[in-house]
Write a protein that holds these residues in place. Structure first.
Motif, short mmCIF file in Angstrom:
data_model
loop_
_atom_site.label_atom_id
_atom_site.label_comp_id
_atom_site.label_asym_id
_atom_site.label_seq_id
_atom_site.Cartn_x
_atom_site.Cartn_y
_atom_site.Cartn_z
N VAL A 77 0.79 -1.33 -0.05
CA VAL A 77 -0.15 -0.05 0.06
C VAL A 77 0.94 1.30 -0.07
N ASN A 78 0.63 2.09 -0.72
CA ASN A 78 1.29 3.39 -0.92
C ASN A 78 1.03 4.25 0.45
N PRO A 79 2.10 4.61 1.00
CA PRO A 79 1.80 5.41 2.32
C PRO A 79 0.91 6.70 1.90
N PHE A 80 1.23 7.50 0.77
CA PHE A 80 0.22 8.50 0.33
C PHE A 80 -1.24 8.19 0.52
N GLU A 81 -1.26 6.92 -0.13
CA GLU A 81 -2.77 6.39 0.11
C GLU A 81 -3.40 6.29 1.31
N ASN A 129 -10.61 7.81 -5.16
CA ASN A 129 -11.01 6.71 -5.91
C ASN A 129 -11.23 5.52 -5.12
N ASN A 130 -11.87 4.53 -5.82
CA ASN A 130 -12.41 3.53 -4.94
C ASN A 130 -11.35 2.50 -4.08
N SER A 131 -10.02 2.67 -4.65
CA SER A 131 -9.10 1.90 -3.62
C SER A 131 -8.71 2.60 -2.51
N ILE A 132 -8.89 3.95 -2.24
CA ILE A 132 -8.62 4.94 -1.26
C ILE A 132 -10.05 4.40 -0.34
N ALA A 133 -11.02 4.44 -0.94
CA ALA A 133 -12.57 4.24 -0.14
C ALA A 133 -12.37 2.82 0.59
N ARG A 134 -11.71 1.83 -0.15
CA ARG A 134 -11.48 0.55 0.46
C ARG A 134 -10.45 0.44 1.64
N LEU A 135 -9.54 1.31 1.53
CA LEU A 135 -8.54 1.36 2.68
C LEU A 135 -9.23 2.10 3.61
N ALA A 136 -10.11 3.07 3.42
CA ALA A 136 -10.79 4.01 4.59
C ALA A 136 -11.66 3.13 5.31
N PHE A 137 -12.65 2.41 4.60
CA PHE A 137 -13.77 1.84 4.97
C PHE A 137 -13.63 0.39 5.71
N SER A 138 -12.68 -0.32 5.20
CA SER A 138 -12.22 -1.63 5.53
C SER A 138 -12.09 -1.89 6.98
N GLY A 139 -12.93 -2.67 7.67
CA GLY A 139 -12.72 -2.67 8.99
C GLY A 139 -13.36 -1.76 9.85
N TYR A 149 -19.02 1.81 -3.56
CA TYR A 149 -17.99 2.55 -4.36
C TYR A 149 -17.26 1.53 -5.30
N GLU A 150 -18.05 1.31 -6.33
CA GLU A 150 -17.67 0.18 -7.35
C GLU A 150 -17.58 0.83 -8.78
N SER A 151 -17.74 2.29 -9.33
CA SER A 151 -17.81 2.74 -10.21
C SER A 151 -17.34 4.43 -10.10
N ASP A 152 -17.67 5.23 -10.77
CA ASP A 152 -17.36 6.61 -10.49
C ASP A 152 -18.25 7.16 -9.60
N THR A 153 -18.02 7.14 -8.08
CA THR A 153 -18.70 7.58 -7.10
C THR A 153 -17.98 8.87 -6.36
N LEU A 154 -18.97 9.79 -5.88
CA LEU A 154 -18.42 10.92 -5.18
C LEU A 154 -19.28 10.93 -3.93
#
Length: 250
Positions: A77-81, A129-139, A149-154
């Protein structure tokens, strides 16, 4: 006249019969001739080969399995992400109202106009983007939002009321409301509409207080009704027994 006759007799004319060339040998499709060694080698090398079809499963399902397997592989995982994910999660937790939209293709001018309208009612436009949302909401407590958060979501966060948000959502043609989080509770679009139709907190407290005071008021009225009737009856009796001033003068 002689010139016309000379042209007709001496002029060149195209033949009326056209010669055609027929093959003397028809190709044998059942037993074709053996090609030259070089040609046979090229045909053998360029002959396509297909894997044997083992299962009756559709190839699209295999692609989805491969894609999910690639997503489950542990990646660095990128630290900036990670920093962006933490910032995104903090904004979601601190916001009073969170709305999740699907964004249709929009021009930069339309996006700027949309952000300006959201800013007027104290809402902030977030587009991760969706990868950052997965990192934020997982767990976290917002793990159920990952399905959105599967497509172009804001995401839109802020302190505005749900009624103002729904009123503005009708004017934004490029956005489609999917769900929302109001005071830490996940709501669908129908739940948000019902929540917006509720009265304010002070109004709800006044209604509850009137409902609680209604039995006591009714009981007090029932207990004092006989006393009031007796008092009014005695007042009428006294007024009937007391002679009027005109009768006393006569």
């Amino acid at each position: 006249m002689a010139l016309v006759v000379g042209r007709c007799l001496l002029g060149s004319q195209s033949p009326l019969v056209q010669t055609l060339r027929y093959r003397t040998r028809k190709p044998n499709l059942r037993k074709p001739a053996i090609p030259h060694w070089d040609r046979a080698l090229v045909l053998k090398v360029t002959k396509p080969f297909y894997p044997a079809k083992i299962s009756q499963e559709h190839p699209a399902n295999n692609c989805n399995k491969k894609r999910s397997a690639l997503q489950n592989v542990d990646k660095k995982v990128n630290p900036f992400e990670q920093i962006l994910a933490q910032e995104f999660l903090e904004k979601i937790r601190n916001a009073k109202v969170v709305a999740i939209f699907h964004r249709n293709p929009m021009s930069a001018e339309d996006i700027f106009t949309m952000r300006l309208q959201l800013h007027k009612i104290k809402l902030e436009y977030l587009h991760y983007n969706n990868s950052i949302a997965r990192l934020a909401f997982s767990g976290s407590e917002f793990d159920a939002l990952l399905k959105l958060y599967e497509s172009d979501t804001l995401t839109v966060v802020g302190e505005a009321s749900v009624a103002k948000l729904l009123k503005l959502e009708k004017k934004l043609a490029g956005l489609v409301l999917l769900a929302g989080v109001v005071e830490g509770r996940l709501m669908s679009v129908a739940d948000m509409k019902r929540y917006a139709a509720l009265p304010s907190l002070d109004g709800a407290r006044g209604q509850l207080l009137s409902i609680l005071n209604a039995p006591a008021q009714k009981l007090s009225q029932n207990m004092t009704s006989h006393q009031r009737e007796l008092s009014s009856a005695l007042g009428r009796y006294i007024s009937d027994q007391t002679p009027s001033p005109q009768a006393e003068e006569q």
